[in-house]
Design a protein around this motif. Structure first.
Motif, PDB file in Angstrom:
ATOM      1  N   ALA A 128     -10.098 -29.533 -18.467  1.00 22.25           N
ATOM      2  CA  ALA A 128      -8.843 -29.056 -17.899  1.00 22.25           C
ATOM      3  C   ALA A 128      -8.897 -27.557 -17.666  1.00 22.25           C
ATOM      4  N   GLY A 129      -8.245 -27.115 -16.612  1.00 21.33           N
ATOM      5  CA  GLY A 129      -8.220 -25.691 -16.306  1.00 21.33           C
ATOM      6  C   GLY A 129      -9.496 -25.180 -15.677  1.00 21.33           C
ATOM      7  N   ASN A 130     -10.317 -26.095 -15.196  1.00 23.24           N
ATOM      8  CA  ASN A 130     -11.565 -25.736 -14.507  1.00 23.24           C
ATOM      9  C   ASN A 130     -12.574 -25.061 -15.422  1.00 23.24           C
ATOM     10  N   LYS A 131     -12.425 -25.253 -16.731  1.00 20.29           N
ATOM     11  CA  LYS A 131     -13.394 -24.676 -17.664  1.00 20.29           C
ATOM     12  C   LYS A 131     -14.660 -25.522 -17.703  1.00 20.29           C
ATOM     13  N   LEU A 132     -15.798 -24.861 -17.817  1.00 19.63           N
ATOM     14  CA  LEU A 132     -17.083 -25.549 -17.868  1.00 19.63           C
ATOM     15  C   LEU A 132     -17.749 -25.351 -19.220  1.00 19.63           C
TER      16      LEU A 132
ATOM     17  N   PHE B 238     -21.589 -25.955 -20.674  1.00 25.95           N
ATOM     18  CA  PHE B 238     -22.934 -26.181 -20.161  1.00 25.95           C
ATOM     19  C   PHE B 238     -23.855 -26.794 -21.214  1.00 25.95           C
TER      20      PHE B 238
ATOM     21  N   LYS C 188     -16.808 -30.444 -16.834  1.00 23.69           N
ATOM     22  CA  LYS C 188     -15.595 -29.764 -16.389  1.00 23.69           C
ATOM     23  C   LYS C 188     -14.414 -30.336 -17.154  1.00 23.69           C
TER      24      LYS C 188
END
Lengths: 111, 109
Positions: free
Chosen positions: B93-97, B99, B91
């Motif tokens: 910044a900005g809640n981006k993931l 994988f 995770k």
């Protein structure tokens, strides 16, 4: 119950056609994300939005666009579908600081 | 950018314990998430570690060491229904993931 829904669940189209995948959430969250998942791989971020009129490019944005005209919807458009865009597409809408919960996905085949 | 490494496949028998390791390289790190995905289904959230240490949720536990850029998911008392793919995700910044490629766990009777 509040939820996130994607439509259609399955779609087959031809190369060169424009395709739009829908993502609708009833949580009233500002954050919305689109990912694609190719067979046997993890998800990759396509586009995301933090609110109405806000859109941002992700890791694999070429050939895709999004628009955010209201809080509930973030449609994903393939401007001219290519066979390389055959994939499963997932939408997510986490609340601030919360984990991402995904919709059921759209399985898109481009022939 | 981000990159994550995890084993491609693990096989174990019912009742056993499986550990899935995840190493990451990142330019921005807020935490490490784990997701489970059954064939044909959507990824479902299992756990999240923002700080070093172990988080336990029932039969599943997740560990993070930020200094080693390493985490793992521990599956205990394996059941047939645990056969699935498991993904670690950084995770940012900005809640981006971002994988990893996923680990396919096959549970045998």
């Amino acid at each position: 119950d509040a939820e996130i829904t994607q439509s259609p669940r399955h779609k087959i189209t031809e190369t060169g056609r424009q395709v739009t995948l829908a993502c609708h959430q009833t949580w009233n969250h500002n954050n919305m994300f689109w990912y694609r998942q190719d067979l046997g791989h993890g998800l990759r971020l396509i586009h995301y939005s933090y609110g109405v009129q806000d859109t941002n490019k992700g890791e694999v944005s070429d050939g895709y666009s999004v628009s955010r005209s209201n809080t509930e919807d973030l449609p994903l458009t393939l401007e001219s579908a290519a066979s390389s865009q055959t994939s499963v597409y997932f939408c997510a809408s986490p609340n601030f600081g919360q984990p991402q919960h995904f919709g059921d996905g759209t399985r898109l085949s481009i022939l | 950018g981000q990159s994550l490494e995890q084993p491609s496949e693990v096989t174990a028998v019912e009742g056993a314990i499986v550990q899935i390791n995840c190493t990451y390289q990142t330019s921005g790190f807020y935490g490490l998430s784990w997701y489970q995905q059954h064939d044909g289904g959507a990824p479902t959230f299992l756990s999240y570690n923002a700080l070093d240490g172990l988080e336990e949720t029932g039969r599943f536990s997740s560990f993070l060491s930020r200094s080693d850029s390493y985490g793992y998911l521990l599956l205990q008392e394996l059941q047939m229904k645990d056969s699935a793919s498991y993904f670690c995700a950084v995770k940012a910044a900005g809640n981006k993931l971002t994988f990893g490629g996923g680990t396919r766990v096959l549970v045998k009777p």
